[in-house]
Design an enzyme around this catalytic site. Structure first.
Site, PDB file in Angstrom:
ATOM      1  N   LYS A  65       0.842  -1.202   0.000  1.00 22.87           N
ATOM      2  CA  LYS A  65       0.000   0.000   0.000  1.00 22.87           C
ATOM      3  C   LYS A  65       0.878   1.254   0.000  1.00 22.87           C
ATOM      4  O   LYS A  65       1.944   1.273   0.620  1.00 22.87           O
ATOM      5  CB  LYS A  65      -0.902  -0.048   1.243  1.00 22.87           C
ATOM      6  CG  LYS A  65      -1.992   1.006   1.290  1.00 22.87           C
ATOM      7  CD  LYS A  65      -2.904   0.772   2.506  1.00 22.87           C
ATOM      8  CE  LYS A  65      -3.962   1.834   2.673  1.00 22.87           C
ATOM      9  NZ  LYS A  65      -4.848   1.598   3.840  1.00 22.87           N
ATOM     10  N   SER A 140      -9.822   1.584   3.153  1.00 22.72           N
ATOM     11  CA  SER A 140      -8.980   2.381   2.297  1.00 22.72           C
ATOM     12  C   SER A 140      -7.919   1.586   1.533  1.00 22.72           C
ATOM     13  O   SER A 140      -7.318   2.120   0.609  1.00 22.72           O
ATOM     14  CB  SER A 140      -8.270   3.447   3.143  1.00 22.72           C
ATOM     15  OG  SER A 140      -7.400   2.855   4.081  1.00 22.72           O
ATOM     16  N   SER A 164      -9.991  -0.743   7.364  1.00 27.03           N
ATOM     17  CA  SER A 164      -9.435  -0.599   6.015  1.00 27.03           C
ATOM     18  C   SER A 164      -8.767  -1.826   5.405  1.00 27.03           C
ATOM     19  O   SER A 164      -8.455  -1.828   4.223  1.00 27.03           O
ATOM     20  CB  SER A 164      -8.443   0.556   5.976  1.00 27.03           C
ATOM     21  OG  SER A 164      -9.136   1.763   5.865  1.00 27.03           O
TER      22      SER A 164
HETATM   23  N1  GLN Z   1     -13.228   3.731   6.755  1.00 24.79           N
HETATM   24  C1  GLN Z   1     -12.607   4.251   7.914  1.00 24.79           C
HETATM   25  C2  GLN Z   1     -12.306   5.715   7.734  1.00 24.79           C
HETATM   26  O1  GLN Z   1     -12.810   6.268   6.822  1.00 24.79           O
HETATM   27  C3  GLN Z   1     -11.379   3.458   8.246  1.00 24.79           C
HETATM   28  C4  GLN Z   1     -10.155   3.836   7.504  1.00 24.79           C
HETATM   29  C5  GLN Z   1      -8.983   2.981   7.874  1.00 24.79           C
HETATM   30  O2  GLN Z   1      -9.102   1.949   8.516  1.00 24.79           O
HETATM   31  N2  GLN Z   1      -7.808   3.456   7.501  1.00 24.79           N
HETATM   32  O3  GLN Z   1     -11.605   6.314   8.468  1.00 24.79           O
END
Ligand code: GLN
Length: 476
Positions: A65, A140, A164
């Site tokens: 990532k 994400s 994420s």
């Molecule tokens: N979807 C969550 C957010 O928008 C989690 C993001 C993540 O785990 N990096 O923050």
């Protein structure tokens, strides 16, 4: 060997000299060239040949990532702010993969600074779900999940702050784990919410996930929050049998919530039946503070975002606005041009909840309820071996649906953020498909340091169901 070979399959083929590491690299590089234009999962591929390090992952290509530093490579965290930023050092997790023989062949798309659940908040465009190109793969870690699901790499690293890794795993028919906080080093991982950020692995099978996590485990002296413990061997825990007296606790909210899509509920109920057939006892468990999870996460993550992203002002890192006439203007314009709308929203809320007039009402209160939530989870694990819930209450989002309605996206993490807030592990595994063929995931939660248990429960479930063997059409 084929495009959907597991890490274990590839290991065997390499050991038996049916293929070389260089050939394997070329094979995936070719697939990325062919299929990435429709997916936008991979931001960059690297030409370097594999290094021949002997180890558990010797010769296995992988993707990383874009918020995990790979020395000498651009590491942009999906942001314009860091578009030209080259990492001057390597993240510990990447070092450990390389030392185990793995070969990082590129970096993957993501929501900007990992803020998002659909991948659409990337400055480099949305990633598409290989199971349905009109849908998001989840975020994400959108690019990492889409790439593994489409067979562009046998495994990828993602990061998770509140869903994420698990959310995209569920939406792409993959396995993803959020480990106990402090299990995987954050050294060289671009910070978002430092008190919950963890690296997680995306794979097609539980055994592959356990294998890669094994190579990442063990204390890192460069990360003060790294748990002081020796490296693990998760492979040894995969017996495929549920432990004696195994009881699964269904989180009560699953029964009561109207927000769960019927297709998801159907798969969740079927998963629980499957566990019963494997010998599990079932209980319903009420975690009373769970309903505050999204609100807690909202406050804590925004507060830490405001503080962590303070450093991007053009003076030290990333792109500096060129049209500024004085220092204040340089800060303002750098941040105005460098950050996308979701990141700005979060910084604003973060500064608000930390401000002198509001800190007690929001941030300090959130920390109190965080402790309460931890106590409730701990109590639950005296009654049941693991807890279970759907990973996502909905099927994969239609592209563009959450851009207009970020609240819907925040709610999708209802079951994902509470355990991250308290730093306890959870694993998402494939749980079958909706009638239209979209993947659904189920997740199991365990107490602190229960990774071995979770891997084994997930493995038993996977071996009994076999959903992981299905692959998306059109990527042969
Ligand atoms: N979807 C969550 C957010 O928008 C989690 C993001 C993540 O785990 N990096 O923050």
């Amino acid at each position: 060997m084929n495009a959907f070979s597991t890490v274990h399959d590839l290991k065997r083929a390499l050991e038996q000299k049916k293929i070389s590491a260089a050939e394997l690299h070329a094979f995936y590089a070719e697939r990325i060239k062919k299929y990435n234009p429709q997916l936008n999962a991979v931001l960059e591929t690297f030409p370097e040949e594999p290094k021949n390090n002997a180890g558990l992952l010797s010769g296995i290509p992988c993707l990383i990532k874009d918020n995990i530093c790979q020395e000498g490579k651009t590491t942009s965290a999906g942001s314009n702010m860091l578009k030209n930023y080259k990492a001057p050092y390597q993240a510990t997790v990447v070092n450990r993969l390389v030392n185990a023989g793995a070969h990082p062949i590129g970096r993957t798309n993501m929501d900007e600074f990992a803020m998002g659940g659909s991948g659409e908040f990337s400055a480099y465009g949305a990633t598409k779900n290989p199971w349905d190109l009109s849908r998001s793969p989840g975020g994400s870690s959108s690019g990492s999940a889409a790439a593994v699901a489409a067979g562009l790499a046998p495994f990828a690293l993602g990061t998770e702050t509140g869903g994420s890794v698990r959310l995209p795993a569920a939406h792409c028919n993959l396995v993803g784990m959020y480990p106990t906080y402090g299990m995987h080093s954050r050294f060289g991982v671009i910070a978002f919410t430092s008190s919950t950020d963890q690296v997680g692995v995306l794979t097609r099978t539980v055994a592959d996930n356990a294998l890669v996590a094994t190579t990442l485990s063990g204390q890192d002296p460069h990360d003060a929050t790294s748990i002081p413990m020796a490296p693990k061997n998760y492979m040894a825990s995969l017996t495929g049998k549920l432990p004696a007296g195994f009881t699964v606790g269904i989180i009560k909210d699953v029964h009561e919530s109207e927000g769960i899509a019927p297709e998801v509920r159907e798969r969740f109920d079927a998963s629980i039946k499957q566990l019963e057939q494997l010998g599990a006892k079932i209980k319903v468990i009420d975690i009373a503070s769970l309903r505050y999870g999204i609100a807690l996460y909202f406050i804590i993550s925004r507060a830490e975002t405001a503080s962590n992203l303070y450093r991007y002002d053009g003076s030290l890192y990333g792109n500096r606005a060129k049209d500024a006439h004085n220092l204040a203007e340089m800060y303002l314009k750098t941040r105005e041009h460098g950050f996308g709308s979701e990141v700005k929203r979060r910084i604003l809320v973060g500064n608000y909840v930390l401000s002198a007039g509001h800190k007690d009402a929001y941030y300090n209160k959130a920390q109190l309820i965080r402790a309460q939530l931890r106590a409730e989870f701990e109590k639950a694990f005296h009654e049941v071996t693991v807890l279970a819930s759907p990973t996502s209450p909905t099927l994969p989002f239609k592209l563009n649906s959450v851009l207009e309605d970020p609240i819907a996206m925040y709610l999708a993490d209802y079951f994902n953020v509470p355990n991250c807030i308290i730093g306890t592990p959870a694993i998402s595994v494939p749980a079958g498909f909706s009638p239209e063929g979209l993947p659904v995931g189920v997740q199991f939660f365990g107490p602190r340091l229960s990774e071995e248990l979770l891997f084994n429960v997930a493995y038993a479930f996977e071996q009994a169901t076999g959903y992981h063997t299905k692959t998306p059409a059109g990527f042969e």
